[in-house]
Scaffold this active site. Structure first.
Site, short mmCIF file in Angstrom:
data_model
loop_
_atom_site.label_atom_id
_atom_site.label_comp_id
_atom_site.label_asym_id
_atom_site.label_seq_id
_atom_site.Cartn_x
_atom_site.Cartn_y
_atom_site.Cartn_z
N GLY A 1 0.85 -1.19 0.00
CA GLY A 1 0.00 0.00 0.00
C GLY A 1 0.88 1.23 0.00
O GLY A 1 1.14 1.85 -1.03
N ARG A 2 1.38 1.56 1.19
CA ARG A 2 2.17 2.78 1.37
C ARG A 2 3.33 2.90 0.37
O ARG A 2 3.58 3.98 -0.16
CB ARG A 2 2.73 2.78 2.80
CG ARG A 2 3.38 4.08 3.23
CD ARG A 2 4.11 3.90 4.59
NE ARG A 2 3.30 3.22 5.57
CZ ARG A 2 2.48 3.82 6.44
NH1 ARG A 2 2.39 5.13 6.44
NH2 ARG A 2 1.79 3.11 7.30
N ARG B 1 -2.47 11.55 10.33
CA ARG B 1 -1.30 10.79 10.77
C ARG B 1 -0.47 11.51 11.84
O ARG B 1 -0.05 10.88 12.80
CB ARG B 1 -0.41 10.41 9.57
CG ARG B 1 -1.12 9.51 8.55
CD ARG B 1 -0.18 8.99 7.47
NE ARG B 1 0.77 8.04 8.01
CZ ARG B 1 2.01 8.32 8.33
NH1 ARG B 1 2.50 9.52 8.10
NH2 ARG B 1 2.78 7.40 8.86
N TYR C 1 -0.49 9.20 15.04
CA TYR C 1 0.74 8.43 15.28
C TYR C 1 1.91 9.31 15.66
O TYR C 1 3.03 8.82 15.73
CB TYR C 1 1.18 7.70 14.00
CG TYR C 1 0.17 6.86 13.28
CD1 TYR C 1 -0.51 5.82 13.91
CD2 TYR C 1 -0.09 7.07 11.92
CE1 TYR C 1 -1.40 5.02 13.21
CE2 TYR C 1 -0.97 6.28 11.22
CZ TYR C 1 -1.63 5.27 11.87
OH TYR C 1 -2.50 4.48 11.17
N CYS D 1 -10.83 22.37 16.42
CA CYS D 1 -10.82 22.69 17.84
C CYS D 1 -10.34 21.52 18.68
O CYS D 1 -11.12 20.89 19.40
CB CYS D 1 -12.21 23.15 18.26
SG CYS D 1 -12.72 24.57 17.28
N GLU D 2 -9.08 21.18 18.53
CA GLU D 2 -8.41 20.14 19.31
C GLU D 2 -6.97 20.57 19.47
O GLU D 2 -6.33 20.99 18.49
CB GLU D 2 -8.40 18.79 18.55
CG GLU D 2 -9.75 18.18 18.25
CD GLU D 2 -10.34 17.44 19.43
OE1 GLU D 2 -9.61 17.15 20.41
OE2 GLU D 2 -11.55 17.15 19.36
C1 LIG Z 1 -2.93 -2.23 5.36
C2 LIG Z 1 -2.65 -3.57 4.80
C3 LIG Z 1 -1.71 -3.74 3.79
C4 LIG Z 1 -0.87 -2.61 3.26
O1 LIG Z 1 0.04 -2.16 4.19
P1 LIG Z 1 1.16 -1.06 3.77
O2 LIG Z 1 1.94 -0.87 4.99
O3 LIG Z 1 0.43 0.15 3.35
O4 LIG Z 1 1.95 -1.66 2.66
C5 LIG Z 1 -1.55 -4.99 3.25
N1 LIG Z 1 -2.27 -6.05 3.71
C6 LIG Z 1 -3.17 -5.92 4.69
C7 LIG Z 1 -3.92 -7.11 5.15
C8 LIG Z 1 -3.39 -4.69 5.27
O5 LIG Z 1 -4.27 -4.58 6.27
#
Ligand SMILES: *Cc1c(COP(=O)(O)O)cnc(C)c1O
Length: 416
Positions: free
Chosen positions: A275-276, A312, A316, A342-343
């Site tokens: 993802g990221r 984020r 985090y 307002c936080e």
């Molecule tokens: C969120 C997630 C990903 C992707 O994670 P990244 O850190 O963004 O690469 C892949 N698999 C599952 C099951 C997830 O929940």
């Protein structure tokens, strides 16, 4: 070459000055680079050449249809975690046979819809879920493809909120229970054991936890193989980190080389769920300074983006570089970069040295992942617009929300 660079002192997205985008669509506004998205995807593809594989983009990182469409056109599948994401992936042209369905809480309806649409497999996270999928498949006269998500109990050394592969986390089937569940599934007429997988956390900056998890997974696969339960795939999840500040995540090629070395001589198709790493550095959040508020102990730069746009930092304590769109000769000062919400926890960055004036534009970098997709309407703030830059063209890929849409579904009680 980075997708976001200064040219003559002005920050650009590809060939488009960010000031032009702000003038056209207003702020706050997310800006993505098509080139950056595609080159991240191609880096995965290049490193996997010669191995049968499928990259299932974890769309919760950034689910804009234009982003999904680009990846689908490059051949990607999708890792989904809800019925909403299934509908979104299909709407963007994602093919069902390239979709894997993860998540600990799949509902009956979600399972039925996904099974009917013919997804590649369910990534099963518990014995109870396996039973539910089996029952639904039997009632539908179908055989449901499943892949157990194993919790390998390895420490990913990342933020506790995004660590998912320790035995105390809610995710996956405990390592010691995985074999028995696979055997049970293999014996069921309504289930088809397609694979095994893991996803141990996010923003990992070392290869070792991935390697340990894969070693543990392959030990299970070998045992199943000896028992005649042959898997079609192994799924190494996502989780590869990106550089936000001073992190030194492994290169995509080095991370994947370590994975491929372990798979050498084994017949499995490799599934991945990044993802990221695909989208994080392909986006930024463009915001304008509403006010400067000098003072002690802090001076504040109050911008028009807030924690509802990018949570984020608040959630985090995450770092995002914050850059001025235009360099000014003026002397720099240290600012708390905060939003209008307002936080006290509403901040985008602490103690940033900037030479800026009221009305200036700032770019909050590395905001392509878990940014817009985690946004909310807190404080009745319409969600930001999203723009995709492609060379010299900027396309609006999500219009700014209208204020009216925020309460369009609400009703007052009848009078009396
Ligand atoms: C969120 C997630 C990903 C992707 O994670 P990244 O850190 O963004 O690469 C892949 N698999 C599952 C099951 C997830 O929940």
């Amino acid at each position: 070459m980075s997708a976001f660079e200064y040219r003559d002192g002005i920050l650009h997205a590809e060939s488009v000055p960010l000031g032009d985008i702000a003038a056209q669509v207003g702020t706050p506004c997310y800006v993505y680079s098509r080139t950056a998205l595609e080159s991240a995807y191609r880096a995965f593809e290049a490193a996997l050449a010669g191995r049968e594989h499928l990259i299932c983009y974890a769309m919760k990182a950034n689910a804009n249809l234009a982003v999904l469409d680009l990846f689908a056109r490059l051949g990607a599948g999708f890792d989904i975690v809800s019925g909403g994401e299934l509908a979104r992936a299909r709407a963007a042209g994602g093919r069902a046979e390239r979709i894997v369905f993860s998540g600990v809480g799949k509902s009956e309806t979600e399972i039925r819809t996904a099974l009917a649409s013919g997804i590649l497999c369910f990534n099963v996270e518990s014995a109870a879920e396996l039973a539910r999928i089996g029952r639904i498949a039997a009632a539908m006269g179908r055989r449901a493809p499943i892949s157990l998500r194993v919790n390998p109990d390895v420490d990913p050394h990342t933020h506790p909120y995004i660590s998912t592969g320790l035995k105390e986390n809610k995710f996956g089937v405990p390592y010691g229970e995985a074999l028995a569940l696979c055997r049970q599934a293999a014996a069921s007429a309504s289930l088809q054991v397609a694979g095994l997988g893991f996803h141990i956390g996010s923003q990992l900056v070392e290869v070792a936890p991935f390697a340990d998890a894969l070693d543990r997974l392959l030990a299970l696969a070998d045992t199943l193989d000896r028992e005649g339960i042959g898997l079609r795939h192994v799924d190494i999840g996502g989780g590869l980190g990106i550089r936000y500040r001073e992190e030194r995540p492994p290169a995509i090629a080095d991370y994947l080389a370590a994975m491929l070395a372990r798979l050498d001589g084994r017949p499995y198709r490799l599934l991945l769920e990044p993802g990221r790493a695909l989208v994080g550095n392909a986006g930024l959040l463009l915001t304008r300074i509403e006010y400067l508020k000098p003072g002690t102990p802090h001076s504040f730069a109050i911008v028009d983006a807030a924690m509802n746009d990018l949570m984020r930092p608040s959630l985090y304590d995450a770092w995002h570089d914050i850059l001025p769109v235009a360099h000014r000769p003026a002397p720099a000062r240290r600012y708390e970069i905060v939003g209008p919400v307002c936080e006290t926890g509403d901040f985008l960055g602490h103690d940033r040295e900037l030479a800026v004036a009221q009305g200036d534009l700032l770019a909050v970098m590395s905001a392509g992942a878990y940014a817009m997709s985690m946004s909310s309407n807190y404080n009745s703030r319409p969600r930001a617009a999203e723009v995709m830059v492609d060379g010299a063209n900027a396309h609006i890929v999500r219009a700014r929300e209208s204020v009216e849409s925020l309460f369009a579904l609400e009703r007052r009680l009848p009078v009396g």
